[in-house]
Motif scaffolding. Structure first.
Motif, PDB file in Angstrom:
ATOM      1  N   ASP A 219       0.852  -1.183   0.000  1.00 47.71           N
ATOM      2  CA  ASP A 219       0.000   0.000   0.000  1.00 47.71           C
ATOM      3  C   ASP A 219       0.890   1.236   0.000  1.00 47.71           C
ATOM      4  O   ASP A 219       1.823   1.336   0.799  1.00 47.71           O
ATOM      5  CB  ASP A 219      -0.896  -0.010   1.247  1.00 47.71           C
ATOM      6  CG  ASP A 219      -1.938   1.084   1.207  1.00 47.71           C
ATOM      7  OD1 ASP A 219      -2.636   1.189   0.192  1.00 47.71           O
ATOM      8  OD2 ASP A 219      -2.045   1.832   2.195  1.00 47.71           O
ATOM      9  N   ARG A 221       0.871   5.088   0.615  1.00 47.99           N
ATOM     10  CA  ARG A 221       0.045   6.172   1.133  1.00 47.99           C
ATOM     11  C   ARG A 221       0.902   7.244   1.785  1.00 47.99           C
ATOM     12  O   ARG A 221       1.955   6.963   2.352  1.00 47.99           O
ATOM     13  CB  ARG A 221      -1.002   5.651   2.125  1.00 47.99           C
ATOM     14  CG  ARG A 221      -0.449   4.948   3.354  1.00 47.99           C
ATOM     15  CD  ARG A 221      -1.592   4.476   4.234  1.00 47.99           C
ATOM     16  NE  ARG A 221      -2.504   3.648   3.476  1.00 47.99           N
ATOM     17  CZ  ARG A 221      -3.820   3.585   3.687  1.00 47.99           C
ATOM     18  NH1 ARG A 221      -4.356   4.301   4.646  1.00 47.99           N
ATOM     19  NH2 ARG A 221      -4.594   2.807   2.965  1.00 47.99           N
ATOM     20  N   LYS A 223       0.401  10.655   4.303  1.00 50.45           N
ATOM     21  CA  LYS A 223      -0.408  11.567   5.105  1.00 50.45           C
ATOM     22  C   LYS A 223       0.012  12.989   4.744  1.00 50.45           C
ATOM     23  O   LYS A 223       1.164  13.362   4.911  1.00 50.45           O
ATOM     24  CB  LYS A 223      -0.198  11.295   6.592  1.00 50.45           C
ATOM     25  CG  LYS A 223      -1.209  11.993   7.494  1.00 50.45           C
ATOM     26  CD  LYS A 223      -1.058  11.524   8.930  1.00 50.45           C
ATOM     27  CE  LYS A 223      -2.124  12.130   9.830  1.00 50.45           C
ATOM     28  NZ  LYS A 223      -1.983  11.679  11.237  1.00 50.45           N
ATOM     29  N   LYS A 242      -7.952  17.494  -5.184  1.00 53.56           N
ATOM     30  CA  LYS A 242      -8.828  16.322  -5.078  1.00 53.56           C
ATOM     31  C   LYS A 242      -9.813  16.244  -6.237  1.00 53.56           C
ATOM     32  O   LYS A 242     -10.052  15.165  -6.799  1.00 53.56           O
ATOM     33  CB  LYS A 242      -9.581  16.366  -3.751  1.00 53.56           C
ATOM     34  CG  LYS A 242     -10.441  15.132  -3.502  1.00 53.56           C
ATOM     35  CD  LYS A 242     -11.168  15.216  -2.174  1.00 53.56           C
ATOM     36  CE  LYS A 242     -12.065  13.998  -1.988  1.00 53.56           C
ATOM     37  NZ  LYS A 242     -12.865  14.088  -0.747  1.00 53.56           N
ATOM     38  N   GLU A 262      -9.596  11.849   1.080  1.00 54.69           N
ATOM     39  CA  GLU A 262      -8.625  11.025   0.366  1.00 54.69           C
ATOM     40  C   GLU A 262      -8.493  11.491  -1.073  1.00 54.69           C
ATOM     41  O   GLU A 262      -9.444  11.994  -1.671  1.00 54.69           O
ATOM     42  CB  GLU A 262      -9.046   9.546   0.376  1.00 54.69           C
ATOM     43  CG  GLU A 262      -8.734   8.815   1.649  1.00 54.69           C
ATOM     44  CD  GLU A 262      -8.889   7.307   1.497  1.00 54.69           C
ATOM     45  OE1 GLU A 262      -9.080   6.847   0.343  1.00 54.69           O
ATOM     46  OE2 GLU A 262      -8.809   6.597   2.508  1.00 54.69           O
ATOM     47  N   HIS A 264      -6.533   9.966  -4.693  1.00 63.88           N
ATOM     48  CA  HIS A 264      -5.795   8.852  -5.292  1.00 63.88           C
ATOM     49  C   HIS A 264      -5.132   9.306  -6.583  1.00 63.88           C
ATOM     50  O   HIS A 264      -5.768   9.937  -7.432  1.00 63.88           O
ATOM     51  CB  HIS A 264      -6.747   7.683  -5.566  1.00 63.88           C
ATOM     52  CG  HIS A 264      -7.417   7.155  -4.330  1.00 63.88           C
ATOM     53  ND1 HIS A 264      -6.828   6.238  -3.497  1.00 63.88           N
ATOM     54  CD2 HIS A 264      -8.620   7.470  -3.774  1.00 63.88           C
ATOM     55  CE1 HIS A 264      -7.642   5.973  -2.483  1.00 63.88           C
ATOM     56  NE2 HIS A 264      -8.736   6.715  -2.627  1.00 63.88           N
ATOM     57  N   THR A 269      -2.159   6.756  -2.346  1.00 65.47           N
ATOM     58  CA  THR A 269      -3.304   7.285  -1.611  1.00 65.47           C
ATOM     59  C   THR A 269      -2.816   8.432  -0.745  1.00 65.47           C
ATOM     60  O   THR A 269      -1.966   8.245   0.129  1.00 65.47           O
ATOM     61  CB  THR A 269      -3.949   6.206  -0.717  1.00 65.47           C
ATOM     62  OG1 THR A 269      -4.424   5.139  -1.542  1.00 65.47           O
ATOM     63  CG2 THR A 269      -5.109   6.786   0.077  1.00 65.47           C
ATOM     64  N   LEU A 271      -3.777  10.997   2.071  1.00 70.26           N
ATOM     65  CA  LEU A 271      -4.745  11.291   3.120  1.00 70.26           C
ATOM     66  C   LEU A 271      -4.633  12.766   3.455  1.00 70.26           C
ATOM     67  O   LEU A 271      -3.703  13.196   4.131  1.00 70.26           O
ATOM     68  CB  LEU A 271      -4.464  10.429   4.356  1.00 70.26           C
ATOM     69  CG  LEU A 271      -4.383   8.913   4.094  1.00 70.26           C
ATOM     70  CD1 LEU A 271      -3.967   8.186   5.362  1.00 70.26           C
ATOM     71  CD2 LEU A 271      -5.706   8.383   3.577  1.00 70.26           C
ATOM     72  N   LYS A 447      -7.036  -2.979   5.402  1.00 69.64           N
ATOM     73  CA  LYS A 447      -7.682  -2.082   4.443  1.00 69.64           C
ATOM     74  C   LYS A 447      -9.196  -2.227   4.489  1.00 69.64           C
ATOM     75  O   LYS A 447      -9.935  -1.255   4.274  1.00 69.64           O
ATOM     76  CB  LYS A 447      -7.149  -2.367   3.038  1.00 69.64           C
ATOM     77  CG  LYS A 447      -5.652  -2.136   2.900  1.00 69.64           C
ATOM     78  CD  LYS A 447      -5.195  -2.237   1.469  1.00 69.64           C
ATOM     79  CE  LYS A 447      -5.620  -1.041   0.657  1.00 69.64           C
ATOM     80  NZ  LYS A 447      -5.027  -1.038  -0.707  1.00 69.64           N
ATOM     81  N   GLU A 450     -10.314  -0.180   7.441  1.00 68.95           N
ATOM     82  CA  GLU A 450     -10.217   1.240   7.116  1.00 68.95           C
ATOM     83  C   GLU A 450     -11.349   1.671   6.192  1.00 68.95           C
ATOM     84  O   GLU A 450     -11.973   2.725   6.381  1.00 68.95           O
ATOM     85  CB  GLU A 450      -8.871   1.527   6.450  1.00 68.95           C
ATOM     86  CG  GLU A 450      -8.674   2.994   6.108  1.00 68.95           C
ATOM     87  CD  GLU A 450      -7.400   3.249   5.347  1.00 68.95           C
ATOM     88  OE1 GLU A 450      -6.551   3.981   5.859  1.00 68.95           O
ATOM     89  OE2 GLU A 450      -7.262   2.705   4.234  1.00 68.95           O
TER      90      GLU A 450
END
Length: 468
Positions: A219, A221, A223, A242, A262, A264, A269, A271, A447, A450
């Motif tokens: 994954d 990701r 933050k 976004k 979120e 993508h 990903t 956050l 996941k 989440e």
């Protein structure tokens, strides 16, 4: 130096046992008076200038040896002759390599501190301590993997390996050793992720159990936190990224508290955490910022003036607060409202901010070194060990260009600028030198949980909208 001067206050005798404290005396060689005392069982040489320990093997009854904060580069092989040694502290030196054969006779060693050196590996004969070693500290070195010999230490209860270069932890560390205390923060961990390790040994074991029962998934990701003063343009950038279009935010729509969403992009990903810029929210921001977060610091170029006060308010305050609370976060400054500034004004303000940031980092680096040196020279340094550790963590993060990325000017009303910012962000998060743990290995159940939480939050927000 007279014998009484050496042993006066530092010696405790009970029959034939002796403790000697020679810390903070700036010794460069072991005093002959010490080497002639065969009854010494505990010797504290903390905070001296020792590079070598010639003659130390004469102290054949030695059980405790403290050599912290000296100038040792080459591991003192003579230590290997101290077969009764139970505690050995060699932390905060400059040791790069420990030769084979040193630990082969240490069947009684139960406490070993090697933190804050330059080690990349351990000798295989450390396994000779498998029946005795209970405490091992390897923090602040250059380990890329947990040395295999650690898995042979079957009585190990405390293991510290913070601030190294680990990306993976072996499951056997937790399933085969009786660990009661473990810390690995400050590593670019992917398996298990840092967030799992922060939950403690139980959560780490649960993570590996989940991996055994299913196929792990990678994954990617990041933050991403948006910080800056009120009306700087944080929400406009966040929502425009976004929604992949320019989103104009009026003053009435500005963020209150925190908005989480979120985004993508190319397998990543993001956050997004959009923080309110009002003064009353400032002191809560650091509670939500985690290590290795990408902090987008939004600076209103229309408001920014070429002065110390303006820099401190719009830039310096945020960076200082971040690195005091979360020293290894990564900051991307973004200049907004460029549409109301001339091209020359944008370039001048960009140069001013970047140069002031560099000067601030240099000053901070000097101050940290000064504070650390003061604590190390303090006669009661052990009292301040927590403060020293925190300062060293901050110093190890080395506040450099790697953490303060190049400022990006953006016209929030031009989607080409938004797209260019998006490409810049993507370029940075793909750089492992900046974001070494952006890839995480997760069990599918993580996941799924989440996704369920996100769905629940989304439904609650919809219900709240209908209730208005």
């Amino acid at each position: 130096m007279e014998t009484m001067a050496l042993f006066g206050s530092g010696q405790k005798q009970d029959g034939c046992s002796t403790e000697v404290n020679l810390s903070t005396l700036r010794l460069r060689v072991l005093p002959p008076e010490v080497l002639q005392n065969n009854n010494i069982e505990s010797l504290n040489l903390d905070r001296n200038k020792l590079k070598h320990l010639t003659g130390i093997s004469r102290l054949c009854k030695l059980k405790k040896l403290v050599l912290s904060k000296n100038d040792i580069v080459d591991f003192p092989k003579e230590i290997g002759n101290l077969i009764h040694l139970e505690k050995l502290d060699l932390n905060q030196n400059q040791i790069r390599v420990i030769p084979e054969g040193v630990f082969s006779c240490f069947s009684k060693l139960n406490h070993l501190r090697l933190n804050n050196n330059r080690l990349e590996g351990l000798p295989k004969d450390l396994a000779a301590c498998s029946g005795s070693l209970q405490y091992l500290n390897l923090s602040n070195n250059y380990f890329r993997v947990v040395p295999g010999v650690v898995l042979e230490l079957k009585r190990l209860q405390e293991f510290y390996i913070q601030n190294n270069l680990l990306q993976q932890l072996p499951a056997e560390l937790f399933t085969e050793l009786p660990l009661k205390m473990f810390k690995a923060n400050g590593n670019p961990l992917r398996e298990p992720p840092c967030e799992v390790c922060a939950g403690g040994i139980r959560q780490i074991i649960s993570y590996f159990n989940q991996l055994q029962n299913c196929q792990a998934e990678e994954d990617q990701r990041v933050k991403t936190m948006f910080l800056g003063t009120s009306l700087a343009g944080k929400s406009t950038i966040c929502k425009s990224l976004k929604q992949r279009r320019v989103v104009y935010m009026s003053e009435d729509e500005r963020t209150a508290g925190i908005e989480i969403s979120e985004f993508h992009l190319q397998g990543f990903t993001f956050l997004f955490w959009d923080f309110a810029g009002q003064l009353e929210y400032y002191m809560t921001h650091h509670l939500f910022i985690t290590p290795q977060a990408l902090v987008i610091l939004v600076v209103n170029f229309q408001q920014y003036q070429l002065s110390n006060d303006s820099f401190k308010e719009l830039v310096g305050f945020w960076i200082n607060n971040l690195f005091m609370r979360v020293p290894n976060s990564v900051v991307l400054p973004v200049g907004t409202h460029t549409d109301v500034c001339s091209e020359e004004e944008v370039e001048v303000k960009k140069w001013d901010i970047v140069s002031r940031i560099q000067a601030m980092l240099e000053e901070r680096k000097t101050s940290l070194a000064h504070f650390i040196a003061n604590l190390e020279d303090n006669e009661e340094a052990e009292i301040y060990v927590d403060q020293w550790n925190k300062l060293k963590d901050m110093e190890n993060c080395s506040l450099t260009v790697r953490q303060i990325l190049d400022l990006v000017p953006v016209n929030c009303m031009d989607y080409q600028d938004i797209k260019a910012l998006q490409d810049t962000i993507l370029e940075h998060v793909k750089n492992e030198a900046i974001f070494p743990n952006v890839v995480q290995v997760l069990p599918p159940i993580y996941k799924q949980v989440e996704a369920a939480i996100v769905d629940m939050v989304s439904k609650n927000e919809e219900m709240a909208e209908h209730g208005k």
